[in-house]
Design an enzyme around this catalytic site. Structure first.
Site, mmCIF file in Angstrom:
data_model
loop_
_atom_site.group_PDB
_atom_site.id
_atom_site.type_symbol
_atom_site.label_atom_id
_atom_site.label_comp_id
_atom_site.label_asym_id
_atom_site.label_seq_id
_atom_site.Cartn_x
_atom_site.Cartn_y
_atom_site.Cartn_z
ATOM 1 C CG HIS A 104 -0.382 -0.108 2.531
ATOM 2 N ND1 HIS A 104 0.141 -1.277 3.028
ATOM 3 C CD2 HIS A 104 -0.232 0.807 3.511
ATOM 4 C CE1 HIS A 104 0.583 -1.081 4.260
ATOM 5 N NE2 HIS A 104 0.379 0.190 4.576
ATOM 6 C CG HIS B 92 0.600 5.513 3.958
ATOM 7 N ND1 HIS B 92 -0.385 5.475 4.926
ATOM 8 C CD2 HIS B 92 1.333 4.381 4.107
ATOM 9 C CE1 HIS B 92 -0.254 4.373 5.633
ATOM 10 N NE2 HIS B 92 0.782 3.693 5.159
#
Length: 137
Positions: free
Chosen positions: A106, A108
């Site tokens: 992931h 951010h």
């Protein structure tokens, strides 16, 4: 969906991809999903994840990684426009020793210098309106 050999299927991002866990989606493509962070550092703190099941970027094939990364310029510009931000921090922790808390790749996207809104549903609405205005859906 590809799965790396060390991918733990019980993590929250896998549950989000299977629509088993609530999240506030702001953007989706064939290869990626973007949603608001459940514990945002700033207004509009967004997570961009691949739909492939990879624990770290080191597990990803180049083509899958490219399909996710190509969305970062678009999404950061959306966040800047929607939230009147002056900058966006983009980061990804890969591996426990690097501070990765959820074992799914992931990124951010954290806007800085913009408006402050506590209500995540309101934030999502503002971001989605900007996506519609940008005409890339």
């Amino acid at each position: 969906i590809d799965m790396s050999s060390n991918y733990p299927a019980n993590n929250p991002f896998h549950q989000i991809l299977k629509h088993e866990l609530e999240h506030i989606k702001i953007y989706e493509t064939e290869h990626a999903l973007a949603f608001l962070d459940i514990n945002p550092r700033r207004t509009g703190h967004t997570l961009l994840i691949p739909k492939g099941l990879y624990s770290t970027v080191m597990d990803m094939p180049d083509t899958d990684c490219a399909a996710v990364l190509k969305e970062i310029p678009y999404l950061t510009n959306i966040l800047i426009s929607a939230l009147k931000a002056t900058g966006v921090k983009v980061l990804s922790n890969n591996g426990i020793s690097a501070g990765q808390l959820v074992p799914h790749v992931h990124f951010h996207l954290i806007p800085y210098g913009g408006i402050v809104i506590e209500n995540r549903d309101e934030v999502a609405s503002i971001i989605r309106q900007q996506i519609v205005l940008s005409s890339k859906i």
